[in-house]
Design an enzyme around this catalytic site. Structure first.
Site, PDB file in Angstrom:
ATOM      1  N   HIS A 457       0.834  -1.220   0.000  1.00  0.00           N
ATOM      2  CA  HIS A 457       0.000   0.000   0.000  1.00  0.00           C
ATOM      3  C   HIS A 457       0.864   1.264   0.000  1.00  0.00           C
ATOM      4  O   HIS A 457       2.072   1.197   0.141  1.00  0.00           O
ATOM      5  CB  HIS A 457      -1.019  -0.010   1.154  1.00  0.00           C
ATOM      6  CG  HIS A 457      -0.445   0.062   2.531  1.00  0.00           C
ATOM      7  ND1 HIS A 457      -1.194   0.430   3.621  1.00  0.00           N
ATOM      8  CD2 HIS A 457       0.799  -0.174   2.998  1.00  0.00           C
ATOM      9  CE1 HIS A 457      -0.443   0.411   4.691  1.00  0.00           C
ATOM     10  NE2 HIS A 457       0.760   0.049   4.353  1.00  0.00           N
ATOM     11  N   GLU A 458       0.202   2.396  -0.200  1.00  0.00           N
ATOM     12  CA  GLU A 458       0.892   3.697  -0.306  1.00  0.00           C
ATOM     13  C   GLU A 458       1.929   3.695  -1.419  1.00  0.00           C
ATOM     14  O   GLU A 458       3.000   4.268  -1.274  1.00  0.00           O
ATOM     15  CB  GLU A 458       1.570   4.074   1.019  1.00  0.00           C
ATOM     16  CG  GLU A 458       0.629   4.322   2.155  1.00  0.00           C
ATOM     17  CD  GLU A 458      -0.324   5.466   1.898  1.00  0.00           C
ATOM     18  OE1 GLU A 458      -0.038   6.297   1.029  1.00  0.00           O
ATOM     19  OE2 GLU A 458      -1.375   5.493   2.545  1.00  0.00           O
ATOM     20  N   GLY A 459       1.616   3.066  -2.520  1.00  0.00           N
ATOM     21  CA  GLY A 459       2.576   2.963  -3.622  1.00  0.00           C
ATOM     22  C   GLY A 459       3.394   1.708  -3.441  1.00  0.00           C
ATOM     23  O   GLY A 459       4.136   1.589  -2.462  1.00  0.00           O
ATOM     24  N   GLN A 464       7.420   2.888  -5.994  1.00  0.00           N
ATOM     25  CA  GLN A 464       8.386   3.715  -5.247  1.00  0.00           C
ATOM     26  C   GLN A 464       9.725   3.768  -5.983  1.00  0.00           C
ATOM     27  O   GLN A 464      10.390   4.799  -6.043  1.00  0.00           O
ATOM     28  CB  GLN A 464       8.628   3.130  -3.843  1.00  0.00           C
ATOM     29  CG  GLN A 464       7.417   3.081  -2.947  1.00  0.00           C
ATOM     30  CD  GLN A 464       6.897   4.446  -2.565  1.00  0.00           C
ATOM     31  OE1 GLN A 464       7.649   5.417  -2.535  1.00  0.00           O
ATOM     32  NE2 GLN A 464       5.623   4.546  -2.309  1.00  0.00           N
TER      33      GLN A 464
END
Ligand SMILES: Cc1cc2nc3c(=O)[nH]c(=O)nc-3n(C[C@H](O)[C@H](O)[C@H](O)COP(=O)(O)OP(=O)(O)OC[C@H]3O[C@@H](n4cnc5c(N)ncnc54)[C@H](O)[C@@H]3O)c2cc1C
Length: 603
Positions: A457-459, A464
């Site tokens: 999650h969050e990229g 990233q």
């Protein structure tokens, strides 16, 4: 085993956080006030979070057709957290905050992440409210953000859709003006939203009076078409229950419906939801469509959302780190108590002697040092980045701008290094427990399951990596990378005689990363340069953590056990970990196309 001495060492001996007192914003603070916050959080985490970590894993959220049911422990923990004032710790005194430096806030939150990472979804609530403080109107701040800071409302971030995860430009939720007077609503231009949002954490529960969803959606053009790409994305506040301009519930349910709960591998204390916006389950004011209020300008939704995502990425890195720490402490305790095997001597093993504890075996020590070097190194980096956030917000203009750029480059690392390597730490913690680690009678398998989320999650890790190599190291003519290199060079120049070999090794690693960055892009198409972005991210991350350890090691002087331990972890990282970057950078520098070229039918 207590986390507190490590936090104290990093905050006070290494980062010299009390120096922030010289800034006007933090003038009322001192080591005493910081300690008081840390004491309170440590106590609440010990009493309200840690004892229930297994409970929230076993008693997954349930939907009874009307409500999502969570264990009572989750209600109690969230209440205690809100009452501690931590939701608004960094805010101005004028709105009930403590004007606490972010560095101390992040350190204090580490206790909760270690005690039970999934009980609280407070990181989402503060992130959501902080975004509104930056981009909302005065009334949006008053009605929504302030009620999140005081714990009445909680917050979500609704980006992902079933068909749009990494590729947010494919978001298909539509927002159309709600009536002829849509511009005149005091809460902001009013729209009707229709679409599905997938994976929404804390998207439905009864923990708070209301839930403030921040939703990405597209406003169709004059022909009713959605604008392709991220430029068409706008941001909306969509409350679960409608409110008036005083923040009081009007009694109207907004048209946001829970379509189902996702049943996860770990992190089960937080609900994860598929939400349907505007399908007509709860018609509102005689029509279908969820009512949403525009935040900022149309088309600038993703830019606003990034405000929340950057904070969230430091938070995700911290969560991964603390799970790594939790596994380290559990396996250290186990290794000190488990008798197994006998030492090998020149005369072989003596079966008549008693067994030794497994911590006496070199291989167990290797696995403990690996965990310590990943987790404490990641914790130091997270606090270093938090300190940069304080610099960005309160430093002199030039220092603040440097901090901004350094954060741009370090954010993919502070998120990804712990996600990958503190997960590996959890795997080593299981290994130290042997067969017992593979059962649910010990906590380490849960730490691994909880931590497995963080590379997703969050990229994702891959996203990233492309952000780092494709954008961050290149932006503003590579200035962020140059600033980071200068900080590393300063540590190298300061290294005392005991650490000269490591200082030279770090200088060499830095040179290799710089050369690989150039080689990757030399006359290359982006697809070629980025084909090995993940090995680049891994090498970059290891170089950053080596630098952090070299700096921390200079501070860990004397013969006390903690100092000896920190220096051992630093040496471990230089001898066992940093040499790995050679293999990672080789494929980056040569733009190796083994993976890119393999035809699909060859798999
Ligand atoms: C437990 C949990 C909680 C979550 N909470 C939230 C939340 O609160 N709010 C929210 O909006 N979202 C949330 N998410 C969603 C999360 O951010 C997405 O799962 C993530 O962005 C990946 O999207 P996806 O699952 O659709 O995978 P995909 O995007 O389909 O990716 C699948 C794989 O393909 C790779 N990939 C994709 N595109 C590329 C590319 N261009 N180049 C190379 N590789 C690529 C990815 O790296 C990944 O390995 C959550 C997810 C989970 C599992």
């Amino acid at each position: 085993m207590s986390l507190r001495p490590t936090i104290d060492f990093l905050l006070y001996d290494w980062l010299q956080v009390p120096e922030l007192q010289s800034r006007e914003r933090f003038a009322d603070h001192s080591r005493e006030t910081f300690d008081a916050v840390l004491d309170t959080c440590e106590r609440i985490a010990r009493e309200k979070y840690a004892p229930f970590n297994r409970t929230v894993d076993i008693e997954e959220p349930k939907f009874d057709g009307e409500k999502v049911i969570l264990p009572q422990a989750t209600h109690d923990a969230c209440k205690a957290y809100a009452q501690s004032g931590m939701l608004s710790a960094a805010q101005d005194y004028a709105i009930g905050g403590m004007q606490l430096p972010y560095t101390v806030e992040a350190a204090a939150n580490a206790f909760f992440a270690m005690a039970s990472v999934s009980i609280g979804s407070d990181m989402l609530t503060t992130g959501n409210a902080n975004l509104l403080m930056a981009h909302g109107t005065a009334l949006q701040k008053q009605v929504f953000a302030l009620n999140e800071f005081n714990g009445r409302f909680s917050g979500t971030m609704c980006l992902s859709e079933p068909q749009a995860g990494s590729s947010l430009s494919d978001v298909a939720t539509r927002a159309v003006p709600d009536g002829a007077d849509y511009q005149n609503d005091p809460l902001g231009p009013r729209y009707r939203l229709r679409g599905n949002k997938m994976w929404i954490s804390a998207g439905e529960h009864e923990l708070t009076e209301n839930i403030v969803h921040l939703v990405l959606a597209k406003i169709p053009d004059a022909n009713g078409q959605l604008v392709p790409g991220v430029k068409g994305i706008s941001l909306f506040i969509v409350p679960k229950k409608l409110v008036d301009t005083n923040g009081q519930l009007t009694g109207e349910r907004n048209d946001v419906a829970l379509a189902g709960l996702n049943h996860k591998c770990g992190w089960r204390g937080t609900t994860n939801t598929l939400l349907n916006f505007g399908e007509g389950k709860y018609p509102v004011r005689g029509d279908t469509g969820a009512i949403g209020y525009l935040v900022g300008q149309p088309g600038e939704g993703l830019k606003c959302m990034f405000h929340m995502m950057n904070e969230a990425r430091i938070g995700v890195g911290m969560a991964a780190t603390m799970l790594g720490m939790a596994g380290y402490y559990a396996s250290l305790d186990y290794a000190k108590n488990r008798p197994q095997g006998r030492p090998m001597t020149a005369a072989g093993k003596n079966p008549a002697s008693s067994q030794v504890r497994i911590i006496e075996h070199a291989d167990i020590k290797r696995m403990l040092l690996a965990q310590k070097s990943y987790s404490e190194g990641a914790l130091a980096l997270a606090l270093y980045c938090a300190r940069l956030v304080d610099e960005q917000h309160t430093g002199a203009p030039e220092a603040a701008d440097d901090a901004r750029l350094l954060l741009e480059v370090l954010t993919p690392i502070v998120k990804s290094f712990p996600s990958e390597w503190c997960l590996e730490a959890n795997s080593l913690a299981i290994q130290i427990h042997g067969g017992y680690g593979y059962t649910r009678d010990f906590p380490v398998e849960q730490y691994w399951r909880d931590n497995r989320l963080n590379m997703i999650h969050e990229g994702t890790h891959g996203i990233q990596a492309m952000d780092l190599l494709g954008r961050k190291v290149l932006m503003e003519n590579g200035k962020g990378l140059q600033l980071l290199a200068a900080r590393m060079q300063a540590t190298i120049a300061r290294a005392n005689p005991e650490w000269q070999a490591e200082a030279r090794q770090l200088a060499d690693a830095l040179q290799q990363v710089g050369a690989a960055t150039q080689a990757a892009w030399q006359g290359a198409e982006p697809a070629q340069a980025l084909a090995n972005a993940v090995p680049y991210l891994q090498a970059f991350g290891h170089t950053v953590i080596a630098w952090i350890w070299l700096d921390v090691a200079q501070c860990a002087t004397g013969d006390t056990a903690p100092s000896v331990g920190r220096r051992a972890a630093a040496r471990y990282f230089f001898r066992y970990e940093l040499p790995k970057i050679g293999a990672w950078l080789q494929v980056v520098s040569t733009r190796d196309s083994t993976c890119a070229d393999v035809p699909e039918d060859a798999f």
